[in-house]
Write a protein that holds these residues in place. Structure first.
Motif, PDB file in Angstrom:
ATOM      1  N   VAL A 254       0.840  -1.202   0.000  1.00 17.88           N
ATOM      2  CA  VAL A 254       0.000   0.000   0.000  1.00 17.88           C
ATOM      3  C   VAL A 254       0.873   1.250   0.000  1.00 17.88           C
ATOM      4  N   GLU A 255       1.964   1.203   0.755  1.00 19.24           N
ATOM      5  CA  GLU A 255       2.872   2.352   0.832  1.00 19.24           C
ATOM      6  C   GLU A 255       3.507   2.645  -0.521  1.00 19.24           C
ATOM      7  N   GLU A 256       3.910   1.607  -1.248  1.00 19.53           N
ATOM      8  CA  GLU A 256       4.532   1.811  -2.560  1.00 19.53           C
ATOM      9  C   GLU A 256       3.527   2.389  -3.553  1.00 19.53           C
ATOM     10  N   LYS A 257       2.292   1.909  -3.480  1.00 16.63           N
ATOM     11  CA  LYS A 257       1.244   2.451  -4.352  1.00 16.63           C
ATOM     12  C   LYS A 257       0.998   3.925  -4.032  1.00 16.63           C
ATOM     13  N   ALA A 258       0.953   4.237  -2.724  1.00 15.71           N
ATOM     14  CA  ALA A 258       0.725   5.622  -2.302  1.00 15.71           C
ATOM     15  C   ALA A 258       1.863   6.528  -2.770  1.00 15.71           C
ATOM     16  N   ASN A 259       3.096   6.019  -2.728  1.00 15.45           N
ATOM     17  CA  ASN A 259       4.243   6.815  -3.159  1.00 15.45           C
ATOM     18  C   ASN A 259       4.153   7.183  -4.640  1.00 15.45           C
ATOM     19  N   THR A 260       3.718   6.234  -5.452  1.00 21.55           N
ATOM     20  CA  THR A 260       3.544   6.520  -6.877  1.00 21.55           C
ATOM     21  C   THR A 260       2.453   7.566  -7.081  1.00 21.55           C
ATOM     22  N   HIS A 261       1.365   7.424  -6.329  1.00 21.67           N
ATOM     23  CA  HIS A 261       0.252   8.370  -6.431  1.00 21.67           C
ATOM     24  C   HIS A 261       0.683   9.772  -6.003  1.00 21.67           C
ATOM     25  N   LEU A 262       1.465   9.840  -4.930  1.00 22.38           N
ATOM     26  CA  LEU A 262       1.946  11.136  -4.443  1.00 22.38           C
ATOM     27  C   LEU A 262       2.932  11.778  -5.418  1.00 22.38           C
ATOM     28  N   LEU A 263       3.733  10.946  -6.067  1.00 22.23           N
ATOM     29  CA  LEU A 263       4.658  11.481  -7.071  1.00 22.23           C
ATOM     30  C   LEU A 263       3.875  12.075  -8.239  1.00 22.23           C
ATOM     31  N   LEU A 264       2.777  11.426  -8.605  1.00 26.97           N
ATOM     32  CA  LEU A 264       1.905  11.990  -9.639  1.00 26.97           C
ATOM     33  C   LEU A 264       1.375  13.346  -9.184  1.00 26.97           C
ATOM     34  N   GLY A 265       0.963  13.419  -7.915  1.00 21.92           N
ATOM     35  CA  GLY A 265       0.482  14.695  -7.384  1.00 21.92           C
ATOM     36  C   GLY A 265       1.544  15.774  -7.442  1.00 21.92           C
ATOM     37  N   MET A 266       2.786  15.406  -7.139  1.00 23.37           N
ATOM     38  CA  MET A 266       3.880  16.371  -7.179  1.00 23.37           C
ATOM     39  C   MET A 266       4.122  16.850  -8.611  1.00 23.37           C
ATOM     40  N   CYS A 267       4.051  15.931  -9.571  1.00 20.76           N
ATOM     41  CA  CYS A 267       4.230  16.313 -10.978  1.00 20.76           C
ATOM     42  C   CYS A 267       3.113  17.256 -11.435  1.00 20.76           C
ATOM     43  N   LEU A 268       1.892  16.954 -11.021  1.00 18.85           N
ATOM     44  CA  LEU A 268       0.761  17.808 -11.376  1.00 18.85           C
ATOM     45  C   LEU A 268       0.921  19.196 -10.769  1.00 18.85           C
ATOM     46  N   ASP A 269       1.354  19.239  -9.519  1.00 19.25           N
ATOM     47  CA  ASP A 269       1.576  20.517  -8.835  1.00 19.25           C
ATOM     48  C   ASP A 269       2.625  21.346  -9.573  1.00 19.25           C
ATOM     49  N   THR A 270       3.731  20.720  -9.927  1.00 19.80           N
ATOM     50  CA  THR A 270       4.803  21.427 -10.623  1.00 19.80           C
ATOM     51  C   THR A 270       4.345  21.921 -11.994  1.00 19.80           C
ATOM     52  N   TYR A 271       3.600  21.084 -12.700  1.00 17.74           N
ATOM     53  CA  TYR A 271       3.090  21.455 -14.019  1.00 17.74           C
ATOM     54  C   TYR A 271       2.082  22.601 -13.907  1.00 17.74           C
TER      55      TYR A 271
END
Length: 236
Positions: free
Chosen positions: A87-104
């Motif tokens: 679950v933690e690894e899945k959450a990390n991928t999801h959070l990285l997507l959020g970070m990319c969206l934020d930066t974009y």
């Protein structure tokens, strides 16, 4: 393998572009599989560098690559059992997507595309609320940034609701960037011509910025107060 990530990144971008142009789904999938989270973080940093250098085409390619790759990865990981991926690894991928969206989104806002920035911020905020919760510092910042994108479109009423909510939550959790969030709220209020309230909040933000020794914010808030004074005087 030779520890040349920038060259690898450029080659991967080229490979992915060719794969898309030829419609080769197997090649697209293979190229994506080369992109683990660490490589995507490198790609995001490179896109940000390209944006700072005003190399717009490369910046956009980088942001779109990161986001599309991670969106596909999030969807694939949903189907995996916890025995295969935690679950933690899945959450990390999801959070990285959020970070990319934020930066974009920040890139879009800086590029004077507030409507597009708003849509991207909404996606990033949804991820943050889902994974981190609404009271997390990063979620609160995203809420305030969404308000800024709305305000830039002249949608100040909606912006004020979000900016006020961000400021209220920031107070509750003693957010380290409360002075910045208050300054954002004051800016929205100023645009709504609620000058007295805006000035009060700017003054509080200024006091807090001084305590934080955040000279950049201090200078910005002083400039905003001067602008507020000019606008108020113009109405007299």
């Amino acid at each position: 393998m030779k520890d040349e990530p920038e060259e690898a990144e450029l080659l991967l971008h080229g490979a992915l572009r060719l794969a898309h142009e030829s419609g080769n789904k197997e090649a697209i999938t293979y190229t994506y599989d080369l992109e683990d989270n660490a490589i995507i973080e490198i790609s995001l940093k490179l896109a940000t560098i390209y944006a700072a250098q005003n190399r717009q085409e490369l910046a956009l390619a980088g942001y779109e690559f990161c986001i599309s790759t991670l969106e596909g990865k999030v969807e694939r990981e949903k189907e995996l059992s916890e025995d295969t991926l935690s679950v933690e690894e899945k959450a990390n991928t999801h959070l990285l997507l959020g970070m990319c969206l934020d930066t974009y989104a920040r890139y879009l806002l800086f590029s004077k595309q507030p409507a597009e920035a708003q849509k991207v911020y909404e996606k990033a905020l949804q991820i943050a609320e889902e994974i981190l919760g609404e009271r997390h510092p990063q979620t609160i910042v995203l809420l305030s940034d969404l308000a800024t994108a709305l305000d830039a479109q002249g949608r100040s009423d909606e912006a004020c609701v979000h900016a006020q909510r961000a400021a209220d939550l920031a107070r509750q959790v003693e957010h380290p960037e409360l002075h910045v969030l208050l300054s954002n709220l004051a800016a929205v209020l100023m645009h709504r011509e609620r000058y007295t309230q805006a000035e009060e909040i700017y003054q509080e933000a200024l006091t807090r910025a001084k305590l934080k020794r955040d000279e950049v914010s201090v200078q910005h808030i002083r400039e905003e107060l001067a602008q507020l004074s000019r606008q108020r005087s113009a109405l007299l």
